[in-house]
Design a protein around this motif. Structure first.
Motif, PDB file in Angstrom:
ATOM      1  N   VAL A  37       0.840  -1.199   0.000  1.00 21.82           N
ATOM      2  CA  VAL A  37       0.000   0.000   0.000  1.00 21.82           C
ATOM      3  C   VAL A  37       0.876   1.251   0.000  1.00 21.82           C
ATOM      4  O   VAL A  37       0.630   2.198  -0.748  1.00 21.82           O
ATOM      5  N   LEU A  38       1.914   1.256   0.823  1.00 17.62           N
ATOM      6  CA  LEU A  38       2.773   2.435   0.927  1.00 17.62           C
ATOM      7  C   LEU A  38       3.517   2.708  -0.376  1.00 17.62           C
ATOM      8  O   LEU A  38       3.708   3.863  -0.752  1.00 17.62           O
ATOM      9  N   SER A  39       3.919   1.662  -1.086  1.00 20.85           N
ATOM     10  CA  SER A  39       4.695   1.856  -2.312  1.00 20.85           C
ATOM     11  C   SER A  39       3.860   2.483  -3.424  1.00 20.85           C
ATOM     12  O   SER A  39       4.419   3.047  -4.364  1.00 20.85           O
ATOM     13  N   ARG A  40       2.526   2.416  -3.331  1.00 22.38           N
ATOM     14  CA  ARG A  40       1.671   3.087  -4.314  1.00 22.38           C
ATOM     15  C   ARG A  40       1.764   4.598  -4.194  1.00 22.38           C
ATOM     16  O   ARG A  40       1.479   5.321  -5.145  1.00 22.38           O
ATOM     17  N   PHE A  41       2.162   5.089  -3.015  1.00 25.17           N
ATOM     18  CA  PHE A  41       2.216   6.525  -2.761  1.00 25.17           C
ATOM     19  C   PHE A  41       3.647   7.045  -2.689  1.00 25.17           C
ATOM     20  O   PHE A  41       3.887   8.115  -2.138  1.00 25.17           O
ATOM     21  N   VAL A  42       4.578   6.295  -3.263  1.00 24.55           N
ATOM     22  CA  VAL A  42       5.974   6.707  -3.370  1.00 24.55           C
ATOM     23  C   VAL A  42       6.337   6.677  -4.845  1.00 24.55           C
ATOM     24  O   VAL A  42       6.020   5.709  -5.544  1.00 24.55           O
ATOM     25  N   SER A  43       6.997   7.733  -5.330  1.00 23.99           N
ATOM     26  CA  SER A  43       7.336   7.814  -6.753  1.00 23.99           C
ATOM     27  C   SER A  43       8.485   6.870  -7.101  1.00 23.99           C
ATOM     28  O   SER A  43       9.073   6.230  -6.226  1.00 23.99           O
ATOM     29  N   GLU A  44       8.830   6.823  -8.386  1.00 26.72           N
ATOM     30  CA  GLU A  44       9.918   5.945  -8.836  1.00 26.72           C
ATOM     31  C   GLU A  44      11.250   6.364  -8.230  1.00 26.72           C
ATOM     32  O   GLU A  44      12.148   5.553  -8.033  1.00 26.72           O
ATOM     33  N   LYS A  45      11.376   7.649  -7.937  1.00 26.21           N
ATOM     34  CA  LYS A  45      12.619   8.156  -7.349  1.00 26.21           C
ATOM     35  C   LYS A  45      12.653   8.007  -5.842  1.00 26.21           C
ATOM     36  O   LYS A  45      13.655   8.306  -5.206  1.00 26.21           O
ATOM     37  N   GLY A  46      11.541   7.593  -5.242  1.00 26.19           N
ATOM     38  CA  GLY A  46      11.499   7.391  -3.809  1.00 26.19           C
ATOM     39  C   GLY A  46      10.866   8.535  -3.041  1.00 26.19           C
ATOM     40  O   GLY A  46      10.878   8.547  -1.815  1.00 26.19           O
ATOM     41  N   LYS A  47      10.306   9.518  -3.745  1.00 27.44           N
ATOM     42  CA  LYS A  47       9.682  10.654  -3.072  1.00 27.44           C
ATOM     43  C   LYS A  47       8.226  10.341  -2.741  1.00 27.44           C
ATOM     44  O   LYS A  47       7.570   9.585  -3.450  1.00 27.44           O
ATOM     45  N   ILE A  48       7.723  10.961  -1.684  1.00 28.94           N
ATOM     46  CA  ILE A  48       6.318  10.807  -1.308  1.00 28.94           C
ATOM     47  C   ILE A  48       5.475  11.615  -2.288  1.00 28.94           C
ATOM     48  O   ILE A  48       5.741  12.791  -2.518  1.00 28.94           O
ATOM     49  N   VAL A  49       4.470  10.988  -2.859  1.00 30.79           N
ATOM     50  CA  VAL A  49       3.622  11.630  -3.857  1.00 30.79           C
ATOM     51  C   VAL A  49       2.722  12.653  -3.164  1.00 30.79           C
ATOM     52  O   VAL A  49       2.128  12.350  -2.123  1.00 30.79           O
ATOM     53  N   PRO A  50       2.598  13.878  -3.714  1.00 27.39           N
ATOM     54  CA  PRO A  50       1.762  14.894  -3.073  1.00 27.39           C
ATOM     55  C   PRO A  50       0.271  14.585  -3.156  1.00 27.39           C
ATOM     56  O   PRO A  50      -0.172  13.790  -3.987  1.00 27.39           O
ATOM     57  N   ARG A  51      -0.498  15.239  -2.326  1.00 23.09           N
ATOM     58  CA  ARG A  51      -1.948  15.023  -2.249  1.00 23.09           C
ATOM     59  C   ARG A  51      -2.649  15.270  -3.569  1.00 23.09           C
ATOM     60  O   ARG A  51      -3.559  14.557  -3.949  1.00 23.09           O
ATOM     61  N   ARG A  52      -2.255  16.339  -4.255  1.00 20.01           N
ATOM     62  CA  ARG A  52      -2.958  16.699  -5.489  1.00 20.01           C
ATOM     63  C   ARG A  52      -2.790  15.637  -6.565  1.00 20.01           C
ATOM     64  O   ARG A  52      -3.617  15.525  -7.458  1.00 20.01           O
ATOM     65  N   ASN A  53      -1.740  14.848  -6.489  1.00 20.88           N
ATOM     66  CA  ASN A  53      -1.524  13.778  -7.466  1.00 20.88           C
ATOM     67  C   ASN A  53      -2.114  12.454  -7.005  1.00 20.88           C
ATOM     68  O   ASN A  53      -2.613  11.684  -7.816  1.00 20.88           O
ATOM     69  N   SER A  54      -2.040  12.177  -5.723  1.00 16.50           N
ATOM     70  CA  SER A  54      -2.484  10.874  -5.235  1.00 16.50           C
ATOM     71  C   SER A  54      -3.972  10.830  -4.929  1.00 16.50           C
ATOM     72  O   SER A  54      -4.569   9.758  -4.934  1.00 16.50           O
ATOM     73  N   GLY A  55      -4.583  11.979  -4.623  1.00 18.37           N
ATOM     74  CA  GLY A  55      -6.003  12.009  -4.316  1.00 18.37           C
ATOM     75  C   GLY A  55      -6.336  11.623  -2.890  1.00 18.37           C
ATOM     76  O   GLY A  55      -7.471  11.297  -2.578  1.00 18.37           O
ATOM     77  N   VAL A  56      -5.361  11.689  -2.000  1.00 16.43           N
ATOM     78  CA  VAL A  56      -5.566  11.329  -0.603  1.00 16.43           C
ATOM     79  C   VAL A  56      -5.972  12.575   0.176  1.00 16.43           C
ATOM     80  O   VAL A  56      -5.494  13.670  -0.107  1.00 16.43           O
ATOM     81  N   CYS A  57      -6.871  12.434   1.137  1.00 19.38           N
ATOM     82  CA  CYS A  57      -7.290  13.589   1.942  1.00 19.38           C
ATOM     83  C   CYS A  57      -6.153  13.996   2.888  1.00 19.38           C
ATOM     84  O   CYS A  57      -5.186  13.256   3.080  1.00 19.38           O
ATOM     85  N   ALA A  58      -6.272  15.180   3.481  1.00 21.75           N
ATOM     86  CA  ALA A  58      -5.196  15.746   4.304  1.00 21.75           C
ATOM     87  C   ALA A  58      -4.885  14.871   5.519  1.00 21.75           C
ATOM     88  O   ALA A  58      -3.726  14.654   5.866  1.00 21.75           O
ATOM     89  N   LYS A  59      -5.935  14.377   6.158  1.00 20.38           N
ATOM     90  CA  LYS A  59      -5.744  13.550   7.356  1.00 20.38           C
ATOM     91  C   LYS A  59      -4.947  12.296   7.038  1.00 20.38           C
ATOM     92  O   LYS A  59      -3.987  11.957   7.736  1.00 20.38           O
TER      93      LYS A  59
END
Length: 85
Positions: A37-59
């Motif tokens: 699950v966590l690897s879906r929200f990490v980019s190919e370079k290893g960065k955490i994907v921002p909210r606007r791209n991933s669609g995850v709420c702030a909480k």
């Protein structure tokens, strides 16, 4: 004196935000041990994907970032991914 004309801002096409996958499915747990699950929200370079791209709420984005950092500390997820040219 010349008077400047103000340009009207065009409204962007209003797109619906992607619903948060964690709000939709309460059984989907954010945990540092759940690397799939966590690897879906990490980019190919290893960065955490921002909210606007991933669609995850702030909480859930705050919790997701904390768990990704925990998993990195325990070497379950790499900090960076080396790419050779």
């Amino acid at each position: 004196m010349a008077v400047r004309k103000r340009k009207k801002k065009k409204k962007k096409d209003l797109q619906r935000r992607k619903p948060c996958p964690f709000c939709l499915d309460p059984t989907l747990d954010i945990d540092y041990k759940n690397v799939e699950v966590l690897s879906r929200f990490v980019s190919e370079k290893g960065k955490i994907v921002p909210r606007r791209n991933s669609g995850v709420c702030a909480k859930h984005q705050r919790r997701l970032a904390k768990e990704i950092k925990r998993a990195r500390f325990l070497a379950l997820i790499p900090y960076i991914v080396y790419t050779y040219r």
